[in-house]
Design an enzyme around this catalytic site. Structure first.
Site, mmCIF file in Angstrom:
data_model
loop_
_atom_site.group_PDB
_atom_site.id
_atom_site.type_symbol
_atom_site.label_atom_id
_atom_site.label_comp_id
_atom_site.label_asym_id
_atom_site.label_seq_id
_atom_site.Cartn_x
_atom_site.Cartn_y
_atom_site.Cartn_z
ATOM 1 C CB SER A 77 -0.870 -0.135 1.330
ATOM 2 O OG SER A 77 -1.916 1.056 0.877
ATOM 3 C CG ASP A 88 -3.367 3.980 -0.958
ATOM 4 O OD1 ASP A 88 -3.863 3.490 -2.141
ATOM 5 O OD2 ASP A 88 -3.062 3.461 -0.085
ATOM 6 C CG ASP A 93 -6.590 0.549 -0.437
ATOM 7 O OD1 ASP A 93 -5.597 1.436 -0.267
ATOM 8 O OD2 ASP A 93 -6.192 -0.705 0.116
ATOM 9 N NE ARG A 143 -4.968 2.848 16.428
ATOM 10 C CZ ARG A 143 -3.513 2.730 15.316
ATOM 11 N NH1 ARG A 143 -2.662 3.414 14.166
ATOM 12 N NH2 ARG A 143 -3.429 1.440 14.351
ATOM 13 C CB SER A 196 2.332 1.915 13.824
ATOM 14 O OG SER A 196 1.491 1.413 12.558
ATOM 15 C CB THR A 202 1.672 -1.017 8.821
ATOM 16 O OG1 THR A 202 0.590 0.731 9.093
ATOM 17 C CG2 THR A 202 -0.626 -1.754 8.860
HETATM 18 P P1 NG1 Z 1 -1.872 1.765 11.462
HETATM 19 O O1 NG1 Z 1 -0.473 1.608 10.171
HETATM 20 O O2 NG1 Z 1 -2.120 0.597 12.046
HETATM 21 O O3 NG1 Z 1 -1.874 2.873 11.941
HETATM 22 C C1 NG1 Z 1 -2.653 2.479 8.871
HETATM 23 C C2 NG1 Z 1 -3.500 3.402 9.169
HETATM 24 C C3 NG1 Z 1 -4.482 2.608 8.984
HETATM 25 C C4 NG1 Z 1 -5.247 1.366 7.902
HETATM 26 C C5 NG1 Z 1 -3.791 0.768 7.630
HETATM 27 C C6 NG1 Z 1 -3.778 0.444 6.452
HETATM 28 C C7 NG1 Z 1 -3.703 5.544 9.559
HETATM 29 C C8 NG1 Z 1 -3.066 6.808 10.512
HETATM 30 N N1 NG1 Z 1 -3.498 4.679 10.643
HETATM 31 O O4 NG1 Z 1 -2.411 1.541 10.175
HETATM 32 O O5 NG1 Z 1 -5.654 3.506 8.562
HETATM 33 O O6 NG1 Z 1 -5.337 2.461 6.414
HETATM 34 O O7 NG1 Z 1 -2.973 1.709 7.489
HETATM 35 O O8 NG1 Z 1 -3.634 0.594 5.347
HETATM 36 O O9 NG1 Z 1 -3.685 6.550 8.672
HETATM 37 ZN ZN ZN Z 2 -3.843 1.185 0.717
#
Ligand code: NG1
Ligand code: ZN
Length: 543
Positions: free
Chosen positions: A64, A276, A280, A497, A499, A501
């Site tokens: 992504s 992105d 998506d 929080r 993350s 990812t």
């Molecule tokens: P994380 O890394 O858990 O914050 C990010 C985005 C989510 C979601 C995922 C998957 C923010 C703050 N967080 O997650 O909303 O889109 O990536 O792509 O944008």
């Molecule tokens: Zn994406």
């Protein structure tokens, strides 16, 4: 259970000893060179899931919005939704099993889910444009083939196109033709019909500038362009012909940096949007006549779409339950506007579209968007049937016309998952139908200034959250400290929080002015750094 072929092929996709990964917010994500074994094993898991659900399953190779060097994989469930959460545990166990444990882990899943290994299976595979994606998708195919499953390699597709294809296949074509061509045809037909319903605004929408993040979205939108002409003309930027994927461009860059991507020169009032890396997500923006940048993110999009739907429903006298689902990152202003002005119920879900999607499914019409621009609208079968009936049987011309518009929105929006191309067409159509410029859309409500930061800590799992991630329960003292800081500012809100990812802790703050939002974010960042085990240099305030 004999799994010789699986184990033999697995040796060619050996797991680096000791490496552990987690099926996170959106599948597995890390540096591409660590993912070969994960891809092979997700090929295996997809086959088990397909046999288990007696349906086709999708495997998308993408990371992504992450940097080009990263990669990742997400599994797509039968109706085009994200992999069921119970199976995320299997995915994690399988990805982390050492070579000698692989047979046991596989056998356990088969036993636990009572999977009939004679059951037919089918896997659809797609990938983004990262240099590593082609090889990694071959590893998925190796896994799929070692369990003798049928599959189709869809090659380069956007994530939402793969979700669409899976849903079409598993509904025997009821959702559409299961091909990229079918996707273009379905969406462009609905778009054209919708545009033609505009009263007295003509049928051309003028030019839209699209930043493709140097990724798959640009490629696919170029393929689709011929279907959209002459109504919509598109000017492409960051189309992948020279720049690097997601580098200084794309929806995440624009949202987090709150500025236009590199390589896009904007004149005042021009309508621009960014996708992105796997298309998506989408955000819109423009510069005003004083050259101030204005961002229209997922919250603004959710408001535009839900207001439009609500207006149509009231013209149709249709009493269905509609709600908007957001996350903690939603701008406080958007929530207030929806609840207090539009009188639409709003719910807050945990970050990650799977959470929003599930919540949205509880309503006749559920519009969900993450602030970062990932979202869609879901229509229950009952709502869809009622709307379709009114297209022909509505008592007045106005009812029939409104029902027809809503039917076109249903066909245009990708109900399986957030989709930059489909959302873009819905937004373009609504702006046109309502005769709104991007400035007028922006003026519906003013956003509260906000700031997102991230901080490195030794182990981000020390932070535990509650109340849809709006409060922390661990480490001790952190929430109290945040509460104390927030109290000092006006119209303020902040949370932290981990993350799902990236290996970071995220900080969000909003307040009455940008200076205050920045200062609040910085103070909360310092609190997280000191109480959650920050590593490296202490975070510095924004310049
Ligand atoms: P994380 O890394 O858990 O914050 C990010 C985005 C989510 C979601 C995922 C998957 C923010 C703050 N967080 O997650 O909303 O889109 O990536 O792509 O944008
Ligand atoms: Zn994406």
């Amino acid at each position: 259970m004999h799994l010789e072929a699986v184990l033999k092929s697995s040796a060619r996709h050996a797991k680096p000893a000791g490496l552990t990964l987690q099926y996170g917010t959106a599948g597995f994500r890390t540096k591409a060179e660590h993912l070969d074994h994960v891809m092979y094993r997700m090929g295996l898991l997809a086959v088990l899931r397909s046999k288990n659900t007696k349906s086709g399953i999708g495997v998308m190779v993408t990371a992504s919005h992450n940097p080009e060097e990263d990669n990742g994989v997400k599994l797509v469930d039968p109706m085009g939704e994200m992999l069921a959460q119970e199976w995320e545990v299997y995915a994690t166990n399988l990805a982390n099993a050492e070579e000698h444990e692989l047979q046991t882990v596989l056998t356990n899943i088969i036993k636990q889910e009572s999977i009939n290994m004679q059951q037919e299976s089918f896997i659809a595979i797609g990938r983004d444009t990262r240099p590593s994606s082609e090889n990694l998708s071959r590893s998925v195919i190796d896994g799929v083939s070692s369990l003798d499953s049928k599959f189709q390699d869809y090659g380069l597709v956007t994530t939402p196109q793969l979700h669409y294809v899976i849903c079409c296949r598993n509904t025997n074509g009821a959702y559409g033709e299961p091909s990229v061509e079918g996707y273009y045809q379905k969406l462009s037909k609905a778009f054209k019909e919708l545009i033609q319903q505009a009263p007295g605004h003509g049928s051309e929408l003028g030019c839209l500038r699209v930043d493709g993040a140097n990724g798959i979205g640009a490629l696919k939108l170029k393929d689709m362009e011929q279907y959209l002409q002459p109504m919509l003309s598109i000017q492409f930027f960051n189309d992948g012909s020279k720049g690097k994927l997601n580098y200084m461009c794309g929806a995440d860059y624009v949202k987090v940096q709150q500025k236009a991507p590199e390589g896009l020169d904007m004149k005042p009032g021009e309508r621009c949007c960014s996708f992105d890396g796997d298309a998506d997500r989408i955000v819109y923006y423009y510069n005003d006549h004083d050259n101030h940048f204005h961002l229209l993110d997922g919250d603004k999009i959710a408001t535009l779409i839900s207001t439009f739907i609500k207006e149509l429903l009231s013209k149709m006298n249709l009493n269905v339950k509609m709600a908007v689902v957001q996350t903690a990152y939603a701008n406080g202003s958007s929530t207030r506007y929806l609840e207090e002005v539009m009188k639409v119920p709003v719910y807050c879900a945990k970050t990650g579209v799977k959470h929003l999607h599930h919540k949205a499914q509880e309503f006749d019409i559920g519009v969900y968007f993450e602030a970062n621009g990932h979202g869609t609208a879901l229509f229950s079968k009952t709502a869809e049937d009622q709307i379709k009936r009114l297209v022909h049987t509505g008592a007045t011309e106005e009812i029939r016309k409104s029902a027809q518009m809503l039917e076109n929105v249903i066909n245009l929006i990708n109900q399986t998952v957030g989709d930059a191309i489909s959302d873009m067409l819905v937004i373009e159509a609504i702006l046109h139908l309502k005769g709104l410029t991007i400035q007028k859309w922006d003026e519906i409500y003013p956003d509260l200034p906000n700031r997102q930061l991230k901080v490195k800590v030794a182990d981000r799992r020390v932070i535990e959250t509650t109340d849809a991630e709006r409060r922390t329960i661990k480490p001790p003292g952190l929430q109290e400290k945040i509460d104390e800081i927030v109290k000092i500012y006006n119209l303020a809100r902040a949370f932290v929080r981990p993350s799902g990812t990236e290996d970071v802790v995220r900080i969000y703050a909003e307040a009455d002015t940008q200076v205050n939002a920045d200062a609040l974010a910085h103070e909360v960042c310092l609190a997280a750094f000191s109480l959650a085990g920050g590593v490296g240099d202490q975070p510095q305030p924004l310049p």
